[in-house]
Write a protein that holds these residues in place. Structure first.
Motif, PDB file in Angstrom:
ATOM      1  N   GLN A 279      46.705  48.243  54.751  1.00  0.00           N
ATOM      2  CA  GLN A 279      45.392  47.592  54.828  1.00  0.00           C
ATOM      3  C   GLN A 279      44.240  48.592  54.877  1.00  0.00           C
ATOM      4  OE1 GLN A 279      44.572  44.094  54.571  1.00  0.00           O
ATOM      5  NE2 GLN A 279      46.588  44.460  53.647  1.00  0.00           N
ATOM      6  N   LYS A 280      44.529  49.825  54.491  1.00  0.00           N
ATOM      7  CA  LYS A 280      43.468  50.827  54.381  1.00  0.00           C
ATOM      8  C   LYS A 280      42.631  50.513  53.159  1.00  0.00           C
ATOM      9  CE  LYS A 280      42.854  55.796  53.572  1.00  0.00           C
ATOM     10  NZ  LYS A 280      43.568  57.085  53.341  1.00  0.00           N
ATOM     11  N   ILE A 281      41.298  50.664  53.325  1.00  0.00           N
ATOM     12  CA  ILE A 281      40.413  50.350  52.203  1.00  0.00           C
ATOM     13  C   ILE A 281      40.639  51.371  51.083  1.00  0.00           C
ATOM     14  CG2 ILE A 281      38.678  49.225  53.611  1.00  0.00           C
ATOM     15  CD1 ILE A 281      37.807  52.568  52.244  1.00  0.00           C
ATOM     16  N   ILE A 282      40.438  50.942  49.838  1.00  0.00           N
ATOM     17  CA  ILE A 282      40.599  51.811  48.667  1.00  0.00           C
ATOM     18  C   ILE A 282      39.227  52.027  48.048  1.00  0.00           C
ATOM     19  CG2 ILE A 282      41.688  52.099  46.419  1.00  0.00           C
ATOM     20  CD1 ILE A 282      43.936  50.286  47.369  1.00  0.00           C
ATOM     21  N   GLN A 283      38.741  53.224  48.161  1.00  0.00           N
ATOM     22  CA  GLN A 283      37.441  53.568  47.602  1.00  0.00           C
ATOM     23  C   GLN A 283      37.595  54.053  46.170  1.00  0.00           C
ATOM     24  OE1 GLN A 283      35.456  56.711  49.699  1.00  0.00           O
ATOM     25  NE2 GLN A 283      33.820  56.898  48.194  1.00  0.00           N
ATOM     26  N   GLY A 284      36.652  53.669  45.292  1.00  0.00           N
ATOM     27  CA  GLY A 284      36.639  54.147  43.918  1.00  0.00           C
ATOM     28  C   GLY A 284      37.588  53.430  42.984  1.00  0.00           C
ATOM     29  N   ALA A 285      38.140  52.278  43.410  1.00  0.00           N
ATOM     30  CA  ALA A 285      38.992  51.499  42.515  1.00  0.00           C
ATOM     31  C   ALA A 285      38.136  50.883  41.406  1.00  0.00           C
ATOM     32  CB  ALA A 285      39.725  50.409  43.287  1.00  0.00           C
ATOM     33  N   MET A 286      38.668  50.844  40.196  1.00  0.00           N
ATOM     34  CA  MET A 286      37.948  50.274  39.064  1.00  0.00           C
ATOM     35  C   MET A 286      38.095  48.750  39.075  1.00  0.00           C
ATOM     36  SD  MET A 286      36.082  50.687  36.366  1.00  0.00           S
ATOM     37  CE  MET A 286      36.184  52.434  35.975  1.00  0.00           C
ATOM     38  N   VAL A 287      36.965  48.061  38.929  1.00  0.00           N
ATOM     39  CA  VAL A 287      36.948  46.599  38.889  1.00  0.00           C
ATOM     40  C   VAL A 287      36.283  46.180  37.587  1.00  0.00           C
ATOM     41  CG1 VAL A 287      36.249  44.479  40.055  1.00  0.00           C
ATOM     42  CG2 VAL A 287      36.709  46.547  41.398  1.00  0.00           C
ATOM     43  N   ILE A 288      37.007  45.439  36.755  1.00  0.00           N
ATOM     44  CA  ILE A 288      36.439  44.979  35.495  1.00  0.00           C
ATOM     45  C   ILE A 288      36.562  43.468  35.399  1.00  0.00           C
ATOM     46  CG2 ILE A 288      36.929  47.145  34.315  1.00  0.00           C
ATOM     47  CD1 ILE A 288      39.296  45.873  32.994  1.00  0.00           C
ATOM     48  N   VAL A 289      35.653  42.875  34.639  1.00  0.00           N
ATOM     49  CA  VAL A 289      35.625  41.425  34.433  1.00  0.00           C
ATOM     50  C   VAL A 289      35.868  41.155  32.959  1.00  0.00           C
ATOM     51  CG1 VAL A 289      34.284  39.313  34.675  1.00  0.00           C
ATOM     52  CG2 VAL A 289      33.961  41.180  36.299  1.00  0.00           C
ATOM     53  N   ARG A 290      36.886  40.359  32.666  1.00  0.00           N
ATOM     54  CA  ARG A 290      37.173  39.968  31.291  1.00  0.00           C
ATOM     55  C   ARG A 290      36.892  38.481  31.111  1.00  0.00           C
ATOM     56  NH1 ARG A 290      39.868  43.732  28.163  1.00  0.00           N
ATOM     57  NH2 ARG A 290      40.842  45.476  29.283  1.00  0.00           N
ATOM     58  N   HIS A 291      36.509  38.143  29.906  1.00  0.00           N
ATOM     59  CA  HIS A 291      36.214  36.746  29.586  1.00  0.00           C
ATOM     60  C   HIS A 291      36.497  36.538  28.104  1.00  0.00           C
ATOM     61  CE1 HIS A 291      34.100  32.875  29.685  1.00  0.00           C
ATOM     62  NE2 HIS A 291      33.496  33.247  28.576  1.00  0.00           N
ATOM     63  N   PRO A 292      37.179  35.505  27.673  1.00  0.00           N
ATOM     64  CA  PRO A 292      37.619  34.360  28.478  1.00  0.00           C
ATOM     65  C   PRO A 292      39.096  34.415  28.863  1.00  0.00           C
ATOM     66  CG  PRO A 292      37.662  33.803  26.159  1.00  0.00           C
ATOM     67  CD  PRO A 292      37.260  35.237  26.228  1.00  0.00           C
TER      68      PRO A 292
END
Length: 711
Positions: A279-292
């Motif tokens: 449950q340690k936080i992960i800094q610098g993880a990549m978050v992307i949004v795809r659609h649809p």
């Protein structure tokens, strides 16, 4: 180092190192700063210790791109926080890949000059670009060995995109064809509340491979784009407004109109990314949004901050797929549907990469191992490419450090049919996935690899045909032939020398293949000859760079470097000579070269390595298929200005000479005459750099310029 500020800004300092953790020093290490929408903000150079700095940055997400000759261009995302200094270290990998090729007219196979070629990674970040020269050729260096998106376009011929897979130190050649057949897309973007047109809104055009092109609306809120027929995704965005997405179909010679209305009340998706076990936080993880869909176009990108949190603003009401990944963890995806003006929270727990899969790739016909087969690992859940590697000399591969889950593995060898296998990977268990590949039903393109010795020097004897019945005729060591000053090309129809596009240099026994630097008339020139190279300055633009702790204005100079070579093939049967063959390269220099200065380019070293591409026909006769050229030179580039210098000096006249018959030698002083200050014209060097340049080009046998003369 910590910089304090009481303003709503932050700072960034960075250090560039190699994989041995040694600082990368020296000239020409470029650092480019982009905003969250991948718009270029600033360019700087590292100092002599390999460090750089950006000051007074508005709080938010930025992307930093670092490039240097001989290394893979690296891109990292950075979160700038208020009154904080972000200290980052960027590691550059050696053995970059290179992509070269041609952009041609599909109808007549003619080259398309000034076409724009762009390489992006799978998240849409631009890794490199080039503009084709008058032969339609392009060359992009510093690419990573992975799956990338290739895009070529011109205003009159539409757009073409495809996925390419490169390996470390790969030198890939690609020829693409653009169709004159195009349609057009136009529309207006307005403010939904006021119905006023929106100046400066961004329109992104995407296909299955990702972003193809972007346009910014004018003062009337309009945009206009030429596109090849096909299906596309259109995303309209503007800072602090919602984004809108539309699916469209472009038809040949038809105009498609799509309007957008953006509101200032967007929806938001946020969340926290943690280690699933600790449950340690992960800094610098990549978050992307795809659609649809999970494999659809990327419409938003961000990274987690120091608290493991991410926020995605400016989304319209719709269904999206959020995909989170990290270098030391696996990836995970989650669908989310948001309503207008709503904030949805999606948290992620990532498993550490600890599972392993292995296997072997062999030929189905003889069970021989297939070395250097490329292996791709795809996540079944997200359809995202997780890992790419090559088999070793025994055809074996090992994939380590992946999350447990369902995957499929693709084995790709250019001489065999591609194969795919499904696999479930579990922690603590190493599944074995083997491949037996079937040979291709059709012939592949011939390779252009030049035989080399263990000392990495070119051989001087002809090689035996390989398993594909292909010969690769070697060159001599690079150098200048001083036995001739020119290679006369037959111009008179009564000339006894033979010229023909169909002459076959592969029929020579034990040929010596040489390359000579010439002018456009085929006359051999020395590397320091003014005719050896031309440097055509295309344009200059002012840019801001950080030099030390101060901001300075330099010039970004775009130039076309052009030269000529002649290739000779000699043996006991005679000599064949090509027409002068041009080579060119578009280069960008950052110089102190203000208006009024002249830019001069000179060669300091020059090497040219030619390779004949030969392949046996059905009767076993070697047939000439093409000529591969690799030109490598050092280019001295100086920004100069003619200056007037005032000289104050004393001018003297000679004294009387002593005679041997003189009994007494009276020493007299030289006569000195004082002159007025004297002005002379000289050249002042404003700036000076030296750059290594490599040009790789393949001339096809059927090209008219590749004509041979037989002597």
């Amino acid at each position: 180092m910590t910089l304090q500020s009481d303003r709503s800004v932050g700072d960034m300092i960075g250090n560039i190192i190699d994989t041995n953790e040694a600082s990368i020093t020296g000239d020409n290490t470029y650092v480019l700063l982009y905003d969250e929408e991948y718009r270029l903000l600033k360019t700087t150079l590292t100092d002599h210790e390999g460090t750089f700095q950006f000051a007074n940055m508005t709080v938010g997400i930025y992307f930093v791109s670092v490039s240097k000759e001989g290394f893979v261009t690296e891109n990292v995302a950075v979160q700038i926080e208020e009154n904080q200094t972000k200290d980052i270290t960027i590691t550059l990998q050696a053995n970059p890949a290179t992509l070269t090729g041609y952009v041609l007219n599909e109808e007549n196979e003619q080259p398309l000059p000034d076409a724009t070629v762009v390489i992006r990674d799978m998240s849409g970040f631009i890794l490199g670009f080039d503009h084709t020269d008058e032969q339609g050729s392009f060359s992009i260096h510093g690419l990573p060995g992975t799956t990338l998106t290739f895009t070529a376009r011109t205003d009159d011929f539409g757009i073409l995109s495809q996925t390419i897979i490169l390996s470390a130190n790969d030198h890939r050649s690609l020829t693409v064809h653009l169709s004159k057949s195009t349609g057009s897309l136009t529309g207006v973007i307005k403010n939904e509340e006021t119905s006023e047109p929106m100046n400066g809104a961004t329109v992104k055009i995407l296909d299955d491979t990702g972003v193809l092109i972007e346009r910014v609306t004018d003062s009337a809120g309009t945009y206009d784009i030429n596109l090849s027929p096909g299906q596309y995704t259109i995303v309209a965005t503007k800072a602090k407004y919602t984004s809108q997405t539309e699916m469209i179909t472009i038809n040949d010679n038809q105009q498609t109109t799509t309007h957008f209305s953006l509101t200032k009340k967007p929806s938001t998706i946020n969340g926290t990314v943690r280690d699933a076990n600790t449950q340690k936080i992960i800094q610098g993880a990549m978050v992307i949004v795809r659609h649809p869909s999970p494999a659809g176009p990327i419409v938003r990108t961000t990274i987690t901050d120091t608290n493991g949190n991410y926020t995605l603003n400016g989304l319209s009401a719709d269904t999206y797929y959020i995909i989170v990944s990290d270098l030391h963890y696996g990836s995970d995806t989650a669908p989310v549907t948001i309503e207008a003006h709503e904030t949805a929270t999606i948290n992620f727990d990532l498993e550490e990469r600890e599972a392993v899969v292995s296997g072997m790739v062999t030929s189905a016909s003889n069970s021989e191992p297939l070395a250097n087969t490329v292996i791709h690992l795809f996540d079944d859940k997200t359809q995202i490419l997780i890992r790419t590697l090559k088999c070793n000399g025994d055809g074996e591969y090992l994939i380590e450090g992946v999350s447990a889950g369902q995957y499929h593995i693709v084995a790709d060898n250019p001489n065999y049919q591609q194969a795919t296998r499904a696999v479930e990977i579990k922690s603590g268990i190493t599944p074995i996935v083997n491949f037996a590949l079937q040979e291709n039903l059709t012939e592949n393109n011939t390779t252009t690899t030049k035989p080399i010795t263990e000392d990495n020097e070119t051989t001087d004897t002809v090689t035996h045909p390989d398993s594909n019945e292909e010969y690769h005729l070697p060159t001599l060591e690079p150098g200048e032939d001083t036995s001739k000053t020119t290679y006369p090309w037959p111009t008179d129809e009564n000339d006894t020398n033979t010229t023909d596009i169909n002459l076959n240099p592969c029929m020579f026994t034990q040929p010596f293949v040489r390359c000579h630097l010439t002018n456009e008339h085929g006359e051999i020139v020395k590397k320091n000859d003014p005719q050896a190279i031309t440097c055509n300055i295309l344009r200059r633009e002012n840019i801001s760079v950080i030099v030390g702790d101060e901001e300075a204005t330099l010039q970004k100079v775009h130039a076309q470097i052009r030269g000529w070579v002649v290739v000779t093939v000699e043996s006991a049967e005679g000599r064949m000579v090509t027409k002068p063959l041009p080579f060119s390269k578009l280069q960008t220099f950052i110089l102190c070269a203000p208006k009024g200065t002249d830019i001069h380019c000179r060669l300091t070293t020059f090497e040219c390595e030619p390779t004949l591409i030969c392949k046996n026909d059905v009767d076993g006769k070697p047939i000439f298929h093409g000529l591969h050229l690799n030109v490598h030179f050092c280019l001295s580039v100086q920004a100069e200005y003619e200056a007037v210098v005032e000289v104050n000096g004393k001018f003297c006249s000679p004294r009387k000479e002593f005679e041997e018959s003189d009994e007494t030698l009276a020493v007299t002083d030289m006569e000195v005459e004082l002159r007025e200050p004297h002005a002379i014209r000289t050249t002042k060097v404003y700036d000076w750099i030296v750059r290594e340049v490599e040009v790789e080009k393949v001339w096809r046998a059927e090209e008219r310029r590749l004509e041979w003369a037989f002597f």
